[in-house]
Motif scaffolding. Structure first.
Motif, PDB file in Angstrom:
ATOM      1  N   GLU A  96     -27.217 -19.563 -40.705  1.00 18.93           N
ATOM      2  CA  GLU A  96     -28.075 -18.968 -39.672  1.00 18.93           C
ATOM      3  C   GLU A  96     -28.822 -17.753 -40.224  1.00 18.93           C
ATOM      4  O   GLU A  96     -29.995 -17.537 -39.923  1.00 18.93           O
ATOM      5  N   VAL A  97     -28.108 -16.947 -41.028  1.00 17.35           N
ATOM      6  CA  VAL A  97     -28.781 -15.792 -41.634  1.00 17.35           C
ATOM      7  C   VAL A  97     -29.848 -16.283 -42.622  1.00 17.35           C
ATOM      8  O   VAL A  97     -30.962 -15.749 -42.669  1.00 17.35           O
ATOM      9  N   ALA A 131     -22.496 -19.176 -40.149  1.00 12.91           N
ATOM     10  CA  ALA A 131     -23.140 -17.862 -40.038  1.00 12.91           C
ATOM     11  C   ALA A 131     -24.060 -17.618 -41.230  1.00 12.91           C
ATOM     12  O   ALA A 131     -25.179 -17.115 -41.072  1.00 12.91           O
ATOM     13  N   GLU A 132     -23.607 -17.992 -42.432  1.00 14.09           N
ATOM     14  CA  GLU A 132     -24.472 -17.861 -43.609  1.00 14.09           C
ATOM     15  C   GLU A 132     -25.751 -18.672 -43.438  1.00 14.09           C
ATOM     16  O   GLU A 132     -26.846 -18.209 -43.759  1.00 14.09           O
TER      17      GLU A 132
END
Lengths: 338, 338
Positions: free
Chosen positions: B160-161, B157-158
């Motif tokens: 992707e952000v 998720a990190e």
């Protein structure tokens, strides 16, 4: 060990969140510290976006349930802080994704995260917080807690999808509506309460009682939330008034007003929920019809039923400050907005 | 126990996915059964939407890594099946959310889930599969596996952000790009491989070796994926050709072409990545510039470096059918699309 009874002869039940706030104040400071620590990342957008929502004045009711439950059962350790933060992260991830799903403009009276940061970042930061939540649970190390909270997470997602499927469907029954709110809201309330009994190694009966307290409180809470969206007497709320109406969400006030309406009213509801009558005037008409059939009041009455069940579930525990605070909180849940 | 070496004097590295498919065929039948069982729900939209993607012809490379790793270390139990399914669920959830984030039209050559079912359902079914994944891990019961996979999920998720933050930023460095693909892609490859060593209770050294195999393979895999989006010789792919270009994603072919370009070329890249030149003609020009500077070939050369590191990481294991299959798979990863 009898339970308190909501005074049915009074105009509205009483109650206060203050004893719960006092009971959990110290613990919540530690929970908030875990939340702030664990929402950090080397990618600056993550704490910025998460912080927007987390600092946005939420009630943190769910982590408070874990802390209150721990007090209730006389737990003397510190595991509840990390786990309560994990519960709040699951809730926060759900809110972020909800805002994307609903296309919300407002959340807790402020611009919703998706309006400021866009849908893509909002989805991904939700995923991040969700992952962090499982990291926290894994650090705690209880497989039983992990089972309860991963199960609750799956049920929440199922409930949200089910709600989506019921959207704009005028023939949604009260039973289906109850199943949806049990899943999307009450499952996390139940899990948040239950895990307090798990870390304290309570009996199955006590674990079950805390689960039932949380579950019934969650149903009551959501019923009142759904009533407030159509309550002509309610104060302005954090979310946009009439959001549920415009989105064609089938909540209990609409279900009751539709069931009790005549042919002409039903035609209005079909058009409105179908998305063909969503102006401010239509909203006013919806509120008038709901008012005519007492559908807000009866939704609140249903909420009182569940609040009373939550309170009764606590009857196996001896009287204590914690039990009184949890009783008051349940009463407060159904008195909100007056 | 020496590692195989990619023959650098040949035009292209050889390799085949066939030995890996043969090695894992029986196990993958069981994994697929777990996947089908666990994507079920009483809410019919969930298996419909999940099945659209899961039945959509994915390679299931990540669960295959868990199975191959288990073979490599001589694990004789059955825990790898559930865990490989958990890995695939994390990946599937990520793909569903990616499609919403990117606004994709195509995925694996078919209409993306968000196009058929809409963004809201796609986000929520992703959440459901993500929760199911943690349920599967919890059933397995290894806190070490839970730590590895929840950690990987947060890192994905990190990443992707971070990728979102770098979008349309022409000054993104190769180093930052590598950090992004290590997080968004390689972390799950590493975790999928590593957990095989965990369930087999291998030494730390073996665990680390499998982690490095997966991690380097993941970087190689993503580099080739990013090269293919600009490869003038590549066959038609599942995703829309030129997606990365139109979305202003800073991938290595663009980073290299920009670094090696003259003033006029750089002006083009600034406009294109900035979102002001995204027509089909602009894409053709981008491909021509990338071709002129050998940026696709050099991206693939970088991929070969990481594939070789993946292969070398296996050198601590004795020669075996599994090691040969994993070596061939790494060679194949960088030979795709020719």
């Amino acid at each position: 060990m009898s339970a308190d009874v909501i005074p049915l002869n009074r105009a509205e039940p009483e109650g206060s969140i203050e004893p719960m706030l006092a009971l959990t104040a110290q613990g919540m400071n530690r929970v908030n510290q875990v939340i702030l620590d664990r929402m950090q990342s080397e990618v600056p957008l993550i704490p910025a976006l998460a912080g927007h929502l987390i600092a946005g004045g939420g009630k943190r009711l769910r982590p408070m349930l874990t802390l209150a439950g721990a007090e209730l059962v006389g737990y003397s350790g510190t595991r509840q802080h990390k786990l309560a933060a994990a519960v709040e992260f699951i809730h926060t991830a759900t809110l972020l994704h909800d805002d994307v799903v609903d296309g919300s403009d407002l959340r807790r009276g402020k611009a919703a995260a998706n309006i400021i940061y866009g849908n893509p970042a909002t989805v991904l930061v939700g995923d991040f917080l969700f992952s962090r939540s499982f990291e926290l649970m894994t650090e705690d190390g209880s497989l039983k807690v992990l089972k309860i909270l991963s199960g609750a997470s799956a049920i929440i997602a199922e409930g949200e999808v089910d709600q989506l499927t019921a959207q704009r469907k005028i023939d949604t029954s009260e039973e289906r509506y109850l199943n949806i709110i049990r899943a999307k809201t009450a499952a996390l309330f139940a899990a948040a309460s239950r895990i307090a009994a798990v870390i304290a190694e309570c009996s199955d009966e006590q674990e079950q009682a805390l689960d039932e307290y949380g579950r019934n409180l969650g149903v009551a809470f959501q019923l009142v939330d759904d009533a407030l969206d159509y309550d002509s007497n309610a104060a302005t709320m954090g979310k946009d008034r009439g959001d549920d109406f415009r989105e064609g969400k089938m909540t209990l006030p609409v279900i009751l007003a539709y069931a009790r309406g005549d042919e002409e009213e039903r035609a209005f509801w079909k058009a409105a929920i179908g998305g063909f009558r969503t102006s401010d005037d239509d909203l006013e008409q919806a509120i008038a019809l709901i008012d005519r059939h007492g559908a807000v009041d009866d939704t609140k009455l249903r909420a009182r039923h569940f609040a009373q069940r939550a309170i009764d579930a606590l009857s196996i525990f001896p009287d204590s400050t914690a039990r009184q605070a949890m009783t008051q909180a349940a009463l407060f849940a159904v008195a909100r907005g007056y």
